[in-house]
Write a protein that holds these residues in place. Structure first.
Motif, PDB file in Angstrom:
ATOM      1  N   GLY A 204       0.827  -1.197   0.000  1.00 56.22           N
ATOM      2  CA  GLY A 204       0.000   0.000   0.000  1.00 56.22           C
ATOM      3  C   GLY A 204       0.860   1.245   0.000  1.00 56.22           C
ATOM      4  O   GLY A 204       2.026   1.203   0.410  1.00 56.22           O
ATOM      5  N   VAL A 205       0.293   2.349  -0.450  1.00 54.50           N
ATOM      6  CA  VAL A 205       1.022   3.618  -0.481  1.00 54.50           C
ATOM      7  C   VAL A 205       0.207   4.689   0.233  1.00 54.50           C
ATOM      8  O   VAL A 205      -1.032   4.647   0.248  1.00 54.50           O
ATOM      9  CB  VAL A 205       1.322   4.071  -1.933  1.00 54.50           C
ATOM     10  N   PRO A 206       0.886   5.661   0.855  1.00 52.53           N
ATOM     11  CA  PRO A 206       0.170   6.731   1.555  1.00 52.53           C
ATOM     12  C   PRO A 206      -0.747   7.508   0.618  1.00 52.53           C
ATOM     13  O   PRO A 206      -0.445   7.703  -0.556  1.00 52.53           O
ATOM     14  CB  PRO A 206       1.300   7.616   2.088  1.00 52.53           C
ATOM     15  N   ILE A 207      -1.867   7.940   1.162  1.00 49.41           N
ATOM     16  CA  ILE A 207      -2.803   8.777   0.424  1.00 49.41           C
ATOM     17  C   ILE A 207      -2.237  10.195   0.332  1.00 49.41           C
ATOM     18  O   ILE A 207      -1.802  10.769   1.330  1.00 49.41           O
ATOM     19  CB  ILE A 207      -4.176   8.821   1.131  1.00 49.41           C
ATOM     20  N   LYS A 208      -2.229  10.760  -0.864  1.00 55.28           N
ATOM     21  CA  LYS A 208      -1.677  12.107  -1.054  1.00 55.28           C
ATOM     22  C   LYS A 208      -2.720  13.194  -0.801  1.00 55.28           C
ATOM     23  O   LYS A 208      -2.400  14.279  -0.317  1.00 55.28           O
ATOM     24  CB  LYS A 208      -1.130  12.253  -2.476  1.00 55.28           C
ATOM     25  N   ASP A 209      -3.960  12.911  -1.172  1.00 57.19           N
ATOM     26  CA  ASP A 209      -5.013  13.920  -1.073  1.00 57.19           C
ATOM     27  C   ASP A 209      -5.762  13.809   0.252  1.00 57.19           C
ATOM     28  O   ASP A 209      -5.796  12.749   0.884  1.00 57.19           O
ATOM     29  CB  ASP A 209      -6.019  13.748  -2.215  1.00 57.19           C
ATOM     30  N   THR A 210      -6.371  14.902   0.660  1.00 57.50           N
ATOM     31  CA  THR A 210      -7.280  14.863   1.797  1.00 57.50           C
ATOM     32  C   THR A 210      -8.507  14.042   1.407  1.00 57.50           C
ATOM     33  O   THR A 210      -9.055  14.194   0.305  1.00 57.50           O
ATOM     34  CB  THR A 210      -7.704  16.284   2.200  1.00 57.50           C
ATOM     35  N   VAL A 211      -8.942  13.158   2.298  1.00 60.14           N
ATOM     36  CA  VAL A 211     -10.076  12.278   2.015  1.00 60.14           C
ATOM     37  C   VAL A 211     -11.225  12.610   2.962  1.00 60.14           C
ATOM     38  O   VAL A 211     -11.038  12.652   4.182  1.00 60.14           O
ATOM     39  CB  VAL A 211      -9.690  10.790   2.175  1.00 60.14           C
ATOM     40  N   LYS A 212     -12.392  12.843   2.401  1.00 63.74           N
ATOM     41  CA  LYS A 212     -13.576  13.162   3.201  1.00 63.74           C
ATOM     42  C   LYS A 212     -14.660  12.115   2.981  1.00 63.74           C
ATOM     43  O   LYS A 212     -14.873  11.657   1.863  1.00 63.74           O
ATOM     44  CB  LYS A 212     -14.116  14.549   2.848  1.00 63.74           C
ATOM     45  N   GLN A 213     -15.326  11.747   4.050  1.00 62.82           N
ATOM     46  CA  GLN A 213     -16.467  10.837   3.956  1.00 62.82           C
ATOM     47  C   GLN A 213     -17.731  11.658   3.771  1.00 62.82           C
ATOM     48  O   GLN A 213     -17.938  12.657   4.464  1.00 62.82           O
ATOM     49  CB  GLN A 213     -16.579   9.987   5.220  1.00 62.82           C
TER      50      GLN A 213
ATOM     51  N   ASN B 278     -23.135  15.375   1.214  1.00 61.28           N
ATOM     52  CA  ASN B 278     -22.745  16.229   2.333  1.00 61.28           C
ATOM     53  C   ASN B 278     -21.556  15.606   3.076  1.00 61.28           C
ATOM     54  O   ASN B 278     -21.536  14.397   3.330  1.00 61.28           O
ATOM     55  CB  ASN B 278     -23.914  16.390   3.304  1.00 61.28           C
ATOM     56  N   VAL B 279     -20.584  16.429   3.431  1.00 68.94           N
ATOM     57  CA  VAL B 279     -19.398  15.943   4.123  1.00 68.94           C
ATOM     58  C   VAL B 279     -19.740  15.570   5.557  1.00 68.94           C
ATOM     59  O   VAL B 279     -20.330  16.363   6.305  1.00 68.94           O
ATOM     60  CB  VAL B 279     -18.276  16.996   4.107  1.00 68.94           C
ATOM     61  N   LEU B 280     -19.385  14.339   5.930  1.00 70.76           N
ATOM     62  CA  LEU B 280     -19.610  13.863   7.290  1.00 70.76           C
ATOM     63  C   LEU B 280     -18.381  14.075   8.162  1.00 70.76           C
ATOM     64  O   LEU B 280     -18.491  14.482   9.310  1.00 70.76           O
ATOM     65  CB  LEU B 280     -19.987  12.382   7.273  1.00 70.76           C
TER      66      LEU B 280
ATOM     67  N   THR C   1     -13.663  14.456   7.906  1.00 76.90           N
ATOM     68  CA  THR C   1     -12.388  14.350   7.217  1.00 76.90           C
ATOM     69  C   THR C   1     -11.598  13.223   7.869  1.00 76.90           C
ATOM     70  O   THR C   1     -11.373  13.242   9.085  1.00 76.90           O
ATOM     71  CB  THR C   1     -11.595  15.665   7.315  1.00 76.90           C
ATOM     72  N   LEU C   2     -11.213  12.239   7.069  1.00 79.83           N
ATOM     73  CA  LEU C   2     -10.541  11.064   7.606  1.00 79.83           C
ATOM     74  C   LEU C   2      -9.062  11.351   7.843  1.00 79.83           C
ATOM     75  O   LEU C   2      -8.440  12.091   7.072  1.00 79.83           O
ATOM     76  CB  LEU C   2     -10.698   9.889   6.637  1.00 79.83           C
ATOM     77  N   PRO C   3      -8.486  10.786   8.914  1.00 80.66           N
ATOM     78  CA  PRO C   3      -7.073  11.041   9.221  1.00 80.66           C
ATOM     79  C   PRO C   3      -6.147  10.409   8.196  1.00 80.66           C
ATOM     80  O   PRO C   3      -5.983   9.198   8.136  1.00 80.66           O
ATOM     81  CB  PRO C   3      -6.896  10.402  10.601  1.00 80.66           C
ATOM     82  N   ARG C   4      -5.534  11.230   7.379  1.00 84.84           N
ATOM     83  CA  ARG C   4      -4.745  10.757   6.243  1.00 84.84           C
ATOM     84  C   ARG C   4      -3.547   9.914   6.668  1.00 84.84           C
ATOM     85  O   ARG C   4      -3.109   9.026   5.935  1.00 84.84           O
ATOM     86  CB  ARG C   4      -4.284  11.958   5.409  1.00 84.84           C
ATOM     87  N   ASP C   5      -2.998  10.174   7.856  1.00 84.43           N
ATOM     88  CA  ASP C   5      -1.820   9.440   8.308  1.00 84.43           C
ATOM     89  C   ASP C   5      -2.074   7.938   8.413  1.00 84.43           C
ATOM     90  O   ASP C   5      -1.141   7.136   8.352  1.00 84.43           O
ATOM     91  CB  ASP C   5      -1.358   9.955   9.674  1.00 84.43           C
TER      92      ASP C   5
END
Length: 232
Positions: A133-142, A148-150, A152-156
């Motif tokens: 697996g590789v780290p996510i580069k972009d901010t990811v939102k659920q 509607n945004v619930l 922001t998932l912790p990218r780390d």
């Protein structure tokens, strides 16, 4: 290190590529994508068997490809199932009983390198189930169904999962059989292990190990191979 059996699911229709036929037969530097993928494992001293699983109509083309590129480690070319999971289960069953360590790798991931593959094998020797697996580069939102945004998932703690994925044969077969009996379908083979409660270890993958799904991916794959040639 024990001998490895490779299962390559290659039965996807590739609708997003828009080529009108299986994307894995598209040329990447004058060589089919699938030939690049199989050829990597053909070169590895740790690999003793390769099984390729394709759509029924593609079997003759895969057979011609294997013959033309003299891919001697391909021991079986199987007709795949309705979904990828069905195809992998078929491929696992086609490996010789002596193979007790199995790698599953997407046919449309032709840019894995031999050093990266061997590093992966070394790092996962003691794991009964492990993935790249590789780290996510972009901010990811659920979001919800209305967009509607619930949260922001912790990218780390997020990773984009790749193949190869490696498993002890017994636990992979158990996961597939239990999933089949329950009509459960996961997003990848590792998710089946998670579903039955078996731990899955993740190691660092490589950003270049992309899955060629769209015309843009094919363009990028060409550029990556060009850069590698210049670096030699």
């Amino acid at each position: 290190m024990v001998n490895i059996g490779i299962v390559i699911p290659a039965a996807g229709q590739g609708k997003r590529m828009g080529a009108g036929y299986n994307k894995q037969f598209l040329a990447l530097r004058d060589k089919p994508i699938l030939a690049h993928t199989i050829g990597l494992f053909e070169e590895s001293d740790y690999v003793s068997e390769i099984v390729v699983v394709g759509a029924e109509g593609d079997i003759p083309t895969i057979e011609e490809l294997v013959s033309f590129y003299d891919l001697k480690k391909v021991v079986k070319i199987c007709i795949g199932g309705v979904l990828r999971q069905d195809s992998v289960r078929t491929g696992v069953r086609a490996l010789s009983p002596t193979i007790q360590r199995i790698v599953v790798h997407d046919g449309a991931r032709p840019l894995l390198t031999l050093p990266a593959f061997h590093k992966f094998l070394k790092e996962t020797e003691t794991n009964s189930a492990a993935i790249m697996g590789v780290p996510i580069k972009d901010t990811v939102k659920q979001v919800d169904s209305a967009g509607n945004v619930l949260e922001t998932l912790p990218r780390d703690y997020l990773r984009a999962v790749q193949t190869p994925q490696i498993f002890d044969r017994g636990i992979l077969e158990e996961a597939h059989e239990r999933a089949s009996a329950s009509s459960y379908y996961g997003t990848d083979d590792a998710s089946l292990l998670e579903w039955i409660g078996h731990p899955v270890h993740m190691v660092e993958g490589m950003q270049e190990n992309i899955k060629v799904t769209t015309p843009e991916d094919l363009w990028l794959a060409e550029r990556i191979l060009t850069m590698r040639e210049k670096e030699r």
